[in-house]
Write a protein that holds these residues in place. Structure first.
Motif, short mmCIF file in Angstrom:
data_model
loop_
_atom_site.label_atom_id
_atom_site.label_comp_id
_atom_site.label_asym_id
_atom_site.label_seq_id
_atom_site.Cartn_x
_atom_site.Cartn_y
_atom_site.Cartn_z
N ALA A 188 11.15 -22.75 -69.56
CA ALA A 188 10.59 -23.45 -68.40
C ALA A 188 10.30 -24.91 -68.74
O ALA A 188 10.54 -25.81 -67.91
N SER A 189 9.81 -25.16 -69.93
CA SER A 189 9.52 -26.54 -70.35
C SER A 189 10.80 -27.37 -70.43
O SER A 189 10.83 -28.54 -70.02
N LEU A 190 11.87 -26.76 -70.95
CA LEU A 190 13.15 -27.47 -71.02
C LEU A 190 13.70 -27.78 -69.64
O LEU A 190 14.22 -28.86 -69.39
N ARG A 249 11.26 -35.90 -54.04
CA ARG A 249 10.22 -34.89 -53.79
C ARG A 249 10.77 -33.48 -53.95
O ARG A 249 10.03 -32.56 -54.31
N GLU A 250 12.07 -33.30 -53.65
CA GLU A 250 12.67 -31.97 -53.82
C GLU A 250 12.65 -31.54 -55.28
O GLU A 250 12.51 -30.36 -55.59
N TYR A 251 12.78 -32.52 -56.17
CA TYR A 251 12.71 -32.20 -57.59
C TYR A 251 11.32 -31.70 -57.96
O TYR A 251 11.16 -30.80 -58.79
N LEU A 252 10.30 -32.30 -57.36
CA LEU A 252 8.94 -31.84 -57.61
C LEU A 252 8.74 -30.42 -57.10
O LEU A 252 8.00 -29.63 -57.70
N ASN A 253 9.41 -30.07 -55.99
CA ASN A 253 9.35 -28.69 -55.50
C ASN A 253 9.95 -27.73 -56.50
O ASN A 253 9.42 -26.63 -56.74
N ILE A 254 11.07 -28.12 -57.10
CA ILE A 254 11.72 -27.28 -58.09
C ILE A 254 10.83 -27.11 -59.32
O ILE A 254 10.69 -26.02 -59.87
N ILE A 255 10.21 -28.21 -59.75
CA ILE A 255 9.31 -28.16 -60.90
C ILE A 255 8.13 -27.24 -60.60
O ILE A 255 7.73 -26.42 -61.44
N ALA A 256 7.58 -27.36 -59.39
CA ALA A 256 6.44 -26.52 -59.01
C ALA A 256 6.83 -25.04 -59.00
O ALA A 256 6.08 -24.18 -59.47
N MET A 257 8.02 -24.73 -58.47
CA MET A 257 8.48 -23.34 -58.42
C MET A 257 8.73 -22.79 -59.82
O MET A 257 8.38 -21.64 -60.12
N THR A 258 9.33 -23.60 -60.68
CA THR A 258 9.59 -23.16 -62.05
C THR A 258 8.29 -22.89 -62.79
O THR A 258 8.15 -21.89 -63.49
N THR A 259 7.33 -23.79 -62.60
CA THR A 259 6.02 -23.61 -63.25
C THR A 259 5.31 -22.38 -62.71
O THR A 259 4.73 -21.59 -63.47
N GLU A 260 5.38 -22.20 -61.39
CA GLU A 260 4.73 -21.04 -60.77
C GLU A 260 5.31 -19.73 -61.28
O GLU A 260 4.58 -18.80 -61.63
N SER A 261 6.63 -19.67 -61.35
CA SER A 261 7.29 -18.46 -61.82
C SER A 261 6.94 -18.16 -63.27
O SER A 261 6.69 -17.01 -63.64
N CYS A 262 6.90 -19.21 -64.09
CA CYS A 262 6.57 -19.03 -65.50
C CYS A 262 5.12 -18.60 -65.66
O CYS A 262 4.81 -17.73 -66.48
N GLN A 312 1.67 -5.20 -66.21
CA GLN A 312 2.41 -6.36 -66.71
C GLN A 312 3.88 -6.30 -66.33
O GLN A 312 4.48 -7.32 -66.01
N ASN A 313 4.45 -5.11 -66.35
CA ASN A 313 5.84 -4.97 -65.96
C ASN A 313 6.08 -5.47 -64.54
O ASN A 313 7.07 -6.16 -64.26
N GLN A 314 5.19 -5.15 -63.64
CA GLN A 314 5.35 -5.57 -62.25
C GLN A 314 5.22 -7.07 -62.10
O GLN A 314 5.90 -7.67 -61.26
N MET A 315 4.39 -7.70 -62.91
CA MET A 315 4.28 -9.15 -62.86
C MET A 315 5.57 -9.81 -63.32
O MET A 315 5.95 -10.87 -62.80
N GLN A 316 6.27 -9.18 -64.26
CA GLN A 316 7.54 -9.71 -64.73
C GLN A 316 8.61 -9.65 -63.64
O GLN A 316 9.57 -10.43 -63.65
N VAL A 317 8.46 -8.72 -62.70
CA VAL A 317 9.41 -8.60 -61.60
C VAL A 317 9.03 -9.52 -60.44
O VAL A 317 9.89 -10.13 -59.79
N ILE A 318 7.74 -9.64 -60.18
CA ILE A 318 7.27 -10.48 -59.07
C ILE A 318 7.65 -11.94 -59.30
O ILE A 318 8.03 -12.65 -58.36
N ALA A 319 7.57 -12.42 -60.54
CA ALA A 319 7.84 -13.82 -60.86
C ALA A 319 9.24 -14.26 -60.42
O ALA A 319 9.38 -15.24 -59.67
N PRO A 320 10.33 -13.58 -60.84
CA PRO A 320 11.66 -14.02 -60.38
C PRO A 320 11.88 -13.76 -58.90
O PRO A 320 12.64 -14.50 -58.25
N PHE A 321 11.23 -12.74 -58.33
CA PHE A 321 11.37 -12.47 -56.90
C PHE A 321 10.85 -13.65 -56.08
O PHE A 321 11.48 -14.05 -55.09
#
Length: 299
Positions: free
Chosen positions: A187-189, A212-225, A253-262
């Motif tokens: 995610a950092s990369l 601003r769209e790039y900031l949206n992508i950064i926010a989503m990547t951070t949120e998922s991570c 924890q398993n369910q959190m790993q699925v919710i993140a990419p969803f």
């Protein structure tokens, strides 16, 4: 172990394997249905639509099987085993080497591979479309291979849990640490790559409003991570303090790993990762071809 302590452990196990996993599965089901409806009305090309449909469906099936296996353990431990000298919690942990427990762990590991593969794929696409970054591709790929190796070790220790419960929990801890490292580093990369690209866009345009769209992508990547990282950190704290809650928390924890990419996929399908206006802005400013190809990795 005192009767009060045993009853407390039984209550925690029952809550985590019924109420909390039920809430988690309900959340996954809701996001999955949202993904399906969004795919129907999405302006995406057919290829990415089919990919996201297959990916989310595979993850949902794996999570359904995982939840069903956990429900079977609850039934066996708290209903069938009711009234026996063995406490329900001890009996439930002993069922981890049962065929249903092994199947549940297999579903967990495969779904984790799929979640990490999605992150790795997007990271690789970004590095391939930017100059002087392809040498970074082996870093997440190597960590991903380590994730696979530690997950296989976890699966083997789960099948032999009757020999050593400590070995299984240690293998699970190692797996969580490696997987957490993979998510944070990858995610950092991705974020660093996007920030560099955004800076290149703003330099010729000389405006602070663009990107601003790039900031949206950064926010989503951070949120998922963060979704998966927080659950991993909580488990590691529980493991370090030798808290009993670490065992039932594995199911959550398993369910959190699925919710993140969803959540990430839902945002992409809904067009929040990239917009048509951004494509027009980039084309109008006649940026280099390697930069113009960049948005395709988010559509």
């Amino acid at each position: 172990m005192s009767t009060a302590g045993s009853s407390s452990h039984d209550g925690i196990s029952l809550l985590s394997l019924t109420l909390f996993t039920g809430i988690g599965y309900g959340t996954i089901l809701t996001i999955y249905i949202q993904c399906l409806f969004s795919l129907v009305h999405s302006p995406m090309r057919q290829a990415p639509r089919l990919f996201f449909l297959g990916y989310t469906s595979a993850m949902f099936i794996l999570e359904t099987l995982y939840t069903a296996a956990n429900s079977r353990r609850v039934w066996m431990a708290f209903v069938i085993n009711w009234g026996s000298p063995t406490s329900p919690t001890s009996y439930e942990i002993g069922l981890w080497d049962d065929w249903a427990g092994i199947a549940a762990m297999a579903c967990y590991i495969i779904s984790n591979w799929l979640a990490d593969a999605l992150m790795l794929g997007r990271c690789t696409i970004l590095f391939r479309n930017m100059k002087n970054t392809r040498w970074l591709i082996p870093i997440p790929c190597t960590i991903f291979l380590v994730v696979i190796a530690t997950s296989i070790n976890l699966f083997v220790n789960t099948t032999e849990i009757f020999k050593s419960m400590e070995a299984m929990t240690k293998a699970y801890c190692i797996f969580v640490v490696v997987d957490l490292s993979f998510n944070i580093i990858t995610a950092s990369l991705i974020i660093a790559c996007i920030m560099i690209h955004r800076a290149k866009l703003r330099k010729p345009i000389r405006t602070h409003d663009h990107g601003r769209e790039y900031l949206n992508i950064i926010a989503m990547t951070t949120e998922s991570c963060m979704i998966s990282a927080i659950s991993s950190i909580i488990y590691l704290v529980l493991y370090a303090t030798d808290n009993f809650v670490q065992y039932p928390f594995m199911a959550i924890q398993n369910q959190m790993q699925v919710i993140a990419p969803f959540i990430l996929i839902l945002r992409i399908i809904q067009g929040k990762a990239w917009t048509r206006r951004t494509d027009v802005d980039i084309a109008d400013h006649l940026l280099p071809s390697n930069l113009e190809d960049f948005p395709s990795s988010f559509s």
